[in-house]
Design an enzyme around this catalytic site. Sequence first.
Site, PDB file in Angstrom:
ATOM      1  N   VAL A 201       0.832  -1.207   0.000  1.00 22.04           N
ATOM      2  CA  VAL A 201       0.000   0.000   0.000  1.00 22.04           C
ATOM      3  C   VAL A 201       0.863   1.253   0.000  1.00 22.04           C
ATOM      4  CG1 VAL A 201      -1.792   1.292   1.244  1.00 22.04           C
ATOM      5  CG2 VAL A 201      -1.915  -1.208   1.103  1.00 22.04           C
TER       6      VAL A 201
ATOM      7  N   GLU B 268      -9.911   5.690   6.706  1.00 26.12           N
ATOM      8  CA  GLU B 268     -10.713   5.055   5.652  1.00 26.12           C
ATOM      9  C   GLU B 268     -10.090   3.751   5.160  1.00 26.12           C
ATOM     10  OE1 GLU B 268     -13.892   6.676   4.207  1.00 26.12           O
ATOM     11  OE2 GLU B 268     -13.816   4.536   4.353  1.00 26.12           O
TER      12      GLU B 268
ATOM     13  N   ILE C 279     -13.678   0.749  -0.492  1.00 25.37           N
ATOM     14  CA  ILE C 279     -15.054   1.124  -0.167  1.00 25.37           C
ATOM     15  C   ILE C 279     -15.048   2.186   0.933  1.00 25.37           C
ATOM     16  CG2 ILE C 279     -17.260   0.308   0.747  1.00 25.37           C
ATOM     17  CD1 ILE C 279     -16.651  -2.422  -0.379  1.00 25.37           C
TER      18      ILE C 279
ATOM     19  N   LYS D 258     -12.521  -5.217  11.655  1.00 28.64           N
ATOM     20  CA  LYS D 258     -13.172  -4.222  10.801  1.00 28.64           C
ATOM     21  C   LYS D 258     -14.561  -3.878  11.334  1.00 28.64           C
ATOM     22  CE  LYS D 258     -10.713  -5.795   6.638  1.00 28.64           C
ATOM     23  NZ  LYS D 258     -10.802  -6.820   5.574  1.00 28.64           N
TER      24      LYS D 258
END
Lengths: 424, 424
Positions: free
Chosen positions: A12, A127, A134, A203
């Site tokens: 990432v 986020e 999403i 999550k």
Amino acid sequence: MLNIGILGAGTVGTGVINVLHQKSLEFENKIGSPIKVKSIAVKNIEKHKSSFSDNLIFTDKPENVVNDPEIDIIVELIGGEYPAKDLIIQAIKNGKHIVTANKEVISKHGYEIFNLAKKMGVLVYIEGSVAGGIPIIQTLKRDLIANKVNSLMGIINGTTNYILTEMAQKKRDFSEVLQEAQKLGYAEADPTSDIEAYDATYKLSIIVSLIFGNHVKVEEIYREGIDKISIRDIEYAQKLGYTIKLLAIAKHHDDGSYEARVHPTMINSEHPLASVNGAFNAIWLNGDCVGDFMLYGKGAGQLPTTSAVVADILNLAIDIKAKNILASSESHDYIKIAPIEKITSKYYVRLSTADQPGVMGIIGRDLGLSEVSINSLWQANTGEDTAEIVLITHPVTEANMNKAINLLKSSEGIKQINSLIRVE
Amino acid sequence: MLNIGILGAGTVGTGVINVLHQKSLEFENKIGSPIKVKSIAVKNIEKHKSSFSDNLIFTDKPENVVNDPEIDIIVELIGGEYPAKDLIIQAIKNGKHIVTANKEVISKHGYEIFNLAKKMGVLVYIEGSVAGGIPIIQTLKRDLIANKVNSLMGIINGTTNYILTEMAQKKRDFSEVLQEAQKLGYAEADPTSDIEAYDATYKLSIIVSLIFGNHVKVEEIYREGIDKISIRDIEYAQKLGYTIKLLAIAKHHDDGSYEARVHPTMINSEHPLASVNGAFNAIWLNGDCVGDFMLYGKGAGQLPTTSAVVADILNLAIDIKAKNILASSESHDYIKIAPIEKITSKYYVRLSTADQPGVMGIIGRDLGLSEVSINSLWQANTGEDTAEIVLITHPVTEANMNKAINLLKSSEGIKQINSLIRVE
């Protein structure tokens, strides 16, 4: 000019660095000032220096990044609980804003982090920590701000959804599909975090902190993995018009109680979540204004997560300039989740019995004694002296269902309880 | 304290007034200050006074609301082009921020309105103008800010989606389903705006202004309604693995050209949009970072639209306090859409021919002369001397497809071109 420091240049991190570089002019136009990646903390400086064309400054001392007085925003992309958590805390103490994609740290330490951030007057944007590309965090925070979210069901782990989809579409066993998923890189060498639903539970704990308005302790969330799901249950589910998904479920009841749980669930095949296949994620919810609503997209991977992290960086840049006060009005306390025994659900039960008269009566008796009533029931002979019975109950409490299962286990003629799956 | 003035207390206006009243304390906590509905402009004061319990101030002079120096935000919920547009312009000139759910005004006059707002330093929030409760505006503006949206396909008109769903599921004709939809309130007495896709085209023009970064002229968007879709085409589509939907399509090509069009489209039945049924809306898109992504929800109705309008009011309240600079950096120019003749698409063609040898050769010749190649073809005898041929082409330009159709129309043995539907 805003200076950012990035911790970690793995999958990432590399995506974020590249996108910030490639679109720097466009982003500068959108937010009104340039964003500069001032330094990047990595383990192996030489390895990374050669893989980026830019004049980037690498260091193997992340504490130097979080202590750099010229840096405004720390983007934490190391992952894992430590040292990520300590670095985030130190950065906040230094008055820096945070962007992180670290679900484990936010799930376990969100309470401490957000309270410290509130005290220090800095913003923490997360986020990327839930469901990759999403934007469920901002959607709940801003777009659905007028709503009380009554219930939410999410497919928020791509690995398990890939496995369940393959099992259903190709009629293949769990272990076989898992091995293939590992070969293809959809599942990790140690798949525990996905298969046993730790990942989805982290999550969900972050999502519920937004819809319930306060934090929950992740260990209070009931968690059950997909390793016991058999191809036989998937086939029965299909015949009965259901699809089996690993769902993260949250409910905010009118009596003020809160429910949060992650487990394999049968949902009606007509439900929008039922056709979310492969590694895709989706979050369905019902709000008191918006009604039924769903977000669908890629829940992991370099670029989808980069999409979320870069959005956080840019929106944070906008909100810093604007001294957005949203964060300071948020509440950061703990609330209690109802224990799993108190939830009410329909249940699918598959059991093996002796193929003899009277067995049906025994089942009826055991369920009746436990206040469990049957919605529908099917029987199939499976050869030898064994019959297989599949039934779906009316809504009952988990406590009563457990009582019924315990009675059945010790009753004559009941050979084995093969499966017990909640039905939404 | 922020004072708002509301223009219009119809279905959505009533929803907004009620939700602001019912959740006033919660909203005050979230945004850090109270929001007061100072006055409401309606046609019939007496009628409305009796239907709200609150001490609300009604007026039948909307100009008094937009000229009231104590009002900070004008919430325009009158609908229709005039006088709504003039009131919005006047309010902006008076330095007021705007929230509107008016797709027609924003579609036709967005260019003027946003440029004036930029000049005056006020914000115009329009979430309610597109797809009701689905927050497509904020999602594109904030959450997908890191993305170039390559393509977007939306089901953004509930009436036509309801009609197509009923036709497909119940094998009923268009006119029959339309009549029933009118009885049930899903379609208006004059259904032109929905059926002929004006409504969807307005909404698409607003969406593309966000993904293309600049405004388009709504009349440049190709528009085709659903009134020619026959049950026979729906059945063929199902057999071939497709579903017919009225899609709003936008593409941003790598060569810098822009495509925007609204027409009935065959999409693969496995596509997430194919299972969006009834009055639900959904917007699917592909972004260069996020990949495939979809929003799903209720595109109309009192409470879903209220969800969007109230979110705009609260987020505007936050952004005003924070003097958010996002708006001032936006670009508000016009860009050109490619004409429909230039688009490339696959096509489904259904035609009636004489049931005689050589017809297939004629079709092959006419298509070949027009550079249209066939992907697949089916023939069925329909009795008498007529055969029915259904074919799907490879991707071709609309111009070439039109040429092929014109050739076919005048060729011997070709009785009639029954249908021509684009395939995505």
